[in-house]
Design a protein around this motif. Structure first.
Motif, mmCIF file in Angstrom:
data_model
loop_
_atom_site.group_PDB
_atom_site.id
_atom_site.type_symbol
_atom_site.label_atom_id
_atom_site.label_comp_id
_atom_site.label_asym_id
_atom_site.label_seq_id
_atom_site.Cartn_x
_atom_site.Cartn_y
_atom_site.Cartn_z
ATOM 1 N N GLU A 5 14.374 -9.386 3.007
ATOM 2 C CA GLU A 5 13.524 -8.264 3.422
ATOM 3 C C GLU A 5 13.507 -7.175 2.352
ATOM 4 O O GLU A 5 12.470 -6.532 2.133
ATOM 5 C CB GLU A 5 13.962 -7.696 4.762
ATOM 6 N N ILE A 45 10.871 -8.218 -0.145
ATOM 7 C CA ILE A 45 9.469 -7.977 0.193
ATOM 8 C C ILE A 45 9.147 -6.496 0.117
ATOM 9 O O ILE A 45 8.029 -6.095 -0.224
ATOM 10 C CB ILE A 45 9.117 -8.600 1.571
ATOM 11 N N ASN A 103 6.288 -4.838 -2.252
ATOM 12 C CA ASN A 103 5.299 -3.957 -1.640
ATOM 13 C C ASN A 103 5.304 -2.556 -2.253
ATOM 14 O O ASN A 103 4.403 -1.762 -1.990
ATOM 15 C CB ASN A 103 5.560 -3.856 -0.132
ATOM 16 N N ALA A 119 10.301 -11.472 -6.181
ATOM 17 C CA ALA A 119 9.745 -10.745 -5.039
ATOM 18 C C ALA A 119 8.235 -10.925 -4.960
ATOM 19 O O ALA A 119 7.664 -11.097 -3.874
ATOM 20 C CB ALA A 119 10.099 -9.262 -5.147
ATOM 21 N N LEU A 179 7.447 -14.277 -3.542
ATOM 22 C CA LEU A 179 7.614 -14.254 -2.087
ATOM 23 C C LEU A 179 6.396 -13.624 -1.420
ATOM 24 O O LEU A 179 5.877 -14.139 -0.424
ATOM 25 C CB LEU A 179 8.884 -13.480 -1.736
ATOM 26 N N ALA A 180 5.917 -12.513 -1.969
ATOM 27 C CA ALA A 180 4.728 -11.856 -1.418
ATOM 28 C C ALA A 180 3.514 -12.775 -1.505
ATOM 29 O O ALA A 180 2.716 -12.860 -0.556
ATOM 30 C CB ALA A 180 4.459 -10.547 -2.160
ATOM 31 N N LEU A 230 3.620 -15.216 1.296
ATOM 32 C CA LEU A 230 3.236 -14.571 2.558
ATOM 33 C C LEU A 230 1.728 -14.348 2.640
ATOM 34 O O LEU A 230 1.136 -14.445 3.719
ATOM 35 C CB LEU A 230 3.942 -13.231 2.692
ATOM 36 N N GLN A 247 10.282 -17.518 1.994
ATOM 37 C CA GLN A 247 9.472 -16.981 3.094
ATOM 38 C C GLN A 247 9.999 -17.465 4.441
ATOM 39 O O GLN A 247 10.032 -16.700 5.412
ATOM 40 C CB GLN A 247 7.997 -17.383 2.947
ATOM 41 N N LEU A 295 12.921 -15.271 5.257
ATOM 42 C CA LEU A 295 12.456 -13.938 5.619
ATOM 43 C C LEU A 295 11.877 -13.926 7.025
ATOM 44 O O LEU A 295 12.239 -13.081 7.866
ATOM 45 C CB LEU A 295 11.395 -13.474 4.613
ATOM 46 N N LEU A 306 1.658 -7.107 -1.903
ATOM 47 C CA LEU A 306 1.655 -7.665 -0.552
ATOM 48 C C LEU A 306 0.372 -7.313 0.190
ATOM 49 O O LEU A 306 0.036 -6.139 0.347
ATOM 50 C CB LEU A 306 2.860 -7.131 0.234
ATOM 51 N N TYR A 321 3.206 -8.000 7.020
ATOM 52 C CA TYR A 321 4.553 -8.377 7.460
ATOM 53 C C TYR A 321 5.155 -7.319 8.381
ATOM 54 O O TYR A 321 5.677 -7.642 9.452
ATOM 55 C CB TYR A 321 5.460 -8.598 6.246
#
Length: 323
Positions: A99, A102, A106, A124, A127-128, A131, A168, A171, A300, A304
């Protein structure tokens, strides 16, 4: 290593990490003192992450019959060993930090953490990006209060970043687990399996390993529709590798059967059935696929944090309705 040897190695690895017993088996009492002992051990060994495991989850693991003698409860040492394996996997995989990752993605790319740790920023952002496909998300509850995790396979990338997809999963899984109503320890997965991408064995095996090693006893059931040749191929690949208890939780249905199942399963029955299964609930209002707005200063676009807030609100309303 041959394909058969690889499959045998994966199956053997997963079987050593599965919790024995069965969820539906009779439960034995666990004293408050025993719970405190387990809690203290976890707090000592995993001080930054031990609260991840709720009392309800620990009790659900500790209270099951022992596989070697079902007339007695699992030994406390067995329970502590298995829970330690979960926590060790989380630490190695980096689950507790997802977390924060993310939030980094962001935020501003000029923030101190971003500029001082460019490799972490790259991870990161990946990961975004995973998502941002909006291919999986939490939305709503079942009638008994289990959070529902929705998969939209037609949104999945054909050539996935396997590492980012597994990140992901961690997360998202942790977000849903943190939001669970009091006493709930597992969740439901519902998959719209129309137009899935070509199977990616590396992704599927890593996904299976993460589920077994990092989230044992967390999946209540996975329901998928429609049944296609690709889904059948995937199941033929994965089912022989799955521990028996996990394999029994996978249900494949045709679309008509899915609608009937969802009406019985979801909290508000027909009203909660999404449009992609012929119902009135428009998930795309919250999780659009095409050109969603940016959520911050970074990369992002998937909502989320709104997803978590909506799930928390659903859980609060559910718990208040039971008072």
């Amino acid at each position: 290593m041959t394909d058969d040897a690889t499959a045998a190695a994966v199956k053997a690895e997963l079987s050593t990490d599965e919790f024995d017993g069965h969820e539906d088996a009779a439960q034995f009492p666990v004293s408050a003192e025993e719970l405190s002992i387990i809690r203290a051990e976890l707090a000592s060994d995993f001080p930054d992450d031990y609260l991840y495991l709720s009392d309800a989850y620990i009790l659900s693991v500790a209270s099951k019959p022992y596989s070697k003698d079902p007339t007695v409860r699992r030994p406390l040492a067995y329970t502590m060993e298995k829970l330690a394996h979960v926590m060790e996997w989380r630490a190695t995989a980096g689950a507790p930090d997802m977390e924060n990752m993310i939030k980094l993605a962001n935020g501003s790319p000029y923030a101190t953490e971003a500029t001082e740790n460019p490799e972490k920023l790259v991870k990161a952002k990946a990961l975004a990006a995973s998502l941002n496909y909006a291919s999986q998300y939490w939305h709503g509850l079942t009638k008994d209060g289990r959070p529902v995790f929705w998969l939209r396979t037609n949104r999945k990338p054909w050539y996935p970043d396997v590492s980012a997809e597994i990140n992901q999963l961690m997360l998202q899984s942790d977000a849903g687990i943190r939001c669970m109503p009091e006493g709930i320890t597992d969740f439901v997965v519902i998959s719209d399996s129309s137009s899935p991408p070509p199977p990616n064995p590396s992704y599927m095996i890593n996904l299976l390993k993460a589920l077994v090693k990092g989230y044992p006893d967390r999946l209540n059931v996975l329901i998928s529709a429609p049944v296609s040749s690709i889904i059948q191929f995937v199941m033929n690949l994965l089912l022989p590798l799955m521990p028996g208890r996990l394999a029994s939780k996978v249900v494949l249905l045709h679309v008509d059967g899915m609608r009937e199942k969802l009406e019985d399963l979801l909290l508000n029955g027909k009203d909660d059935i999404p449009t992609f299964f012929g119902g009135p609930a428009d998930h795309d209002k919250f999780y659009p696929y095409d050109s969603p707005p940016n959520r911050g200063e970074g990369s992002l676009t998937f909502d989320y944090f709104g997803m978590v807030e909506r799930l928390q609100a659903s859980v609060k309303a559910f718990e208040e309705s039971k008072k």
